[in-house]
Enzyme design. Structure first.
Site, PDB file in Angstrom:
ATOM      1  N   GLY A  47       0.812  -1.269  -0.010  1.00 10.08           N
ATOM      2  CA  GLY A  47       0.069  -0.056  -0.044  1.00 10.08           C
ATOM      3  C   GLY A  47       0.952   1.134   0.055  1.00 10.08           C
ATOM      4  O   GLY A  47       1.985   1.238   0.876  1.00 10.08           O
ATOM      5  N   ASP A 239      -1.524   4.380  -6.211  1.00 13.21           N
ATOM      6  CA  ASP A 239      -0.079   4.359  -6.086  1.00 13.21           C
ATOM      7  C   ASP A 239       0.686   5.516  -6.752  1.00 13.21           C
ATOM      8  O   ASP A 239       1.754   6.015  -6.382  1.00 13.21           O
ATOM      9  CB  ASP A 239       0.522   2.857  -6.597  1.00 13.21           C
TER      10      ASP A 239
END
Ligand code: MRU
Length: 348
Positions: A47, A239
């Site tokens: 993450g 991201d």
């Protein structure tokens, strides 16, 4: 249970091992930049914002390990630590953002102080600040994004953009959590998110912990449910967001965004400003990580594909800005993101 993805404990960084959730809940302790880099590469921590926090602590750990070294050794070895961390995963820009911030902080400390052991405390403080800031940003994003969701909505999410993917609260799941805190009744649909199963294992686990209603589906079921009118909104994390608003996120996000547009369903992206990369003009320039074939040919001890089969395993895809209904950041919500709106938010 409050999910504490990363914590500083007795001069070590401890991270929840996300490879073995939900079956096993365990922390692994780290004591060097190289070991943290390995933890990032192996997806113990994953993450984008959580990777950034881990990298910052990786630098602090390395400085701590080298505190008795001469100035020259300290500088040379800390550089190696930065390098190892930068090589761990290529797509999440938060990794590079955090390393740059740690480097600037180091340079400031080095100018003011000569002794490596004085620099250590400053670097650790900065890592703590990056972590605390991430939680504050997620809370701010949650508050702003909650206004986009309506009482009674069923919200589809892809991958895990929750507390486990951040320092706490989450980006996409943070918006859902915040909306629920305001009294809205929401239910969540989680894509399983092949091949690493962040949806089935991590998002499902987080929601179950808190009693938030959740339904798990395979990735290929989203279109059917959208067509049946069972999904009111989609919300995902990111991201890396390019200067034009293109969004790199977990593989399969693009597919969901196309489906959402086809069915007139809003597609929201929640990401902190540290995920926006103004050095990248458009999504085509975002480096896409290609991971090991074994993630596709099986899972854990089970292999289901024939030996020697050719495999592709891109871990991320790029959703063009035109499919994004709104980008939710801690500073504000940008509807229909484009280069000028993004630049205005960042400079404003
Ligand atoms: O490969 P992963 O699990 O690190 O990918 C994570 C994602 O794609 C998340 O959606 C993204 O990092 C946002 S997390 C708040």
């Amino acid at each position: 249970m409050k999910v504490v993805t990363l914590r500083w404990h007795k001069d070590r960084l401890e991270m929840i091992d996300q490879r073995v959730l939900p079956k096993t809940f365990q922390y692994i302790a780290y004591d060097s930049a190289a070991s943290v880099a390995e933890g990032i590469r192996d997806m113990v921590v994953r993450g984008a914002p959580a990777i950034g926090c881990a990298a910052a602590y990786g630098v602090a750990l390395e400085a701590l390990r080298l505190r008795e070294s001469s100035r020259e050794d300290f500088n040379a070895k800390l550089e190696e630590g930065f390098h190892a961390l930068a090589e761990s995963r290529p797509t999440a820009v938060n990794l590079f953002w955090a390393l740059e911030r740690m480097r600037k902080h180091w340079q400031g400390l080095a100018l003011a102080q000569n002794n490596p052991s004085d620099i250590v405390g400053g670097l650790l403080q900065e890592a703590h600040e990056i972590l605390a800031e991430d939680i504050r940003n997620n809370r701010a994003m949650g508050k702003l994004g909650a206004e986009l969701l309506h009482d009674g909505d069923t919200v589809l999410t892809h991958c895990n953009a929750g507390a486990l993917a951040t320092a706490g609260h989450g980006t996409a799941l943070g918006v859902i959590r915040s909306a629920i805190e305001t009294g809205k009744h929401l239910s969540v649909i989680a894509d399983e998110t092949r091949p690493f199963l962040q949806g089935a294992r991590l998002t499902a686990w987080e929601m179950v912990q808190e009693g938030i209603p959740i339904t798990l589906i395979c990735d290929n079921m989203a279109g059917h449910l959208m067509k049946d009118g069972k999904i009111d909104a989609v919300i995902v994390g990111a991201d890396r967001v390019a200067a034009n608003g293109d969004v790199a996120n977990k593989i399969g996000t693009y597919m969901v965004a196309v489906l959402a547009r086809r069915h007139g369903i809003p597609f929201y992206v929640a990401a902190p400003l540290s995920t926006i990369d103004l050095k990248i003009n458009s999504g085509t320039d975002i480096p896409i990580e290609e991971r090991d074939a074994t993630e596709v040919t099986g899972y854990g001890d089970v292999t289901w594909a024939p030996d020697g089969i050719r495999v592709r395993n891109p871990a991320f895809d790029v959703t063009p800005a035109e499919l994004v209904s709104a980008l939710i950041t801690e500073r504000g919500v940008i509807t229909s993101p484009d280069p000028s709106r993004i630049a205005a938010l960042l400079t404003g």
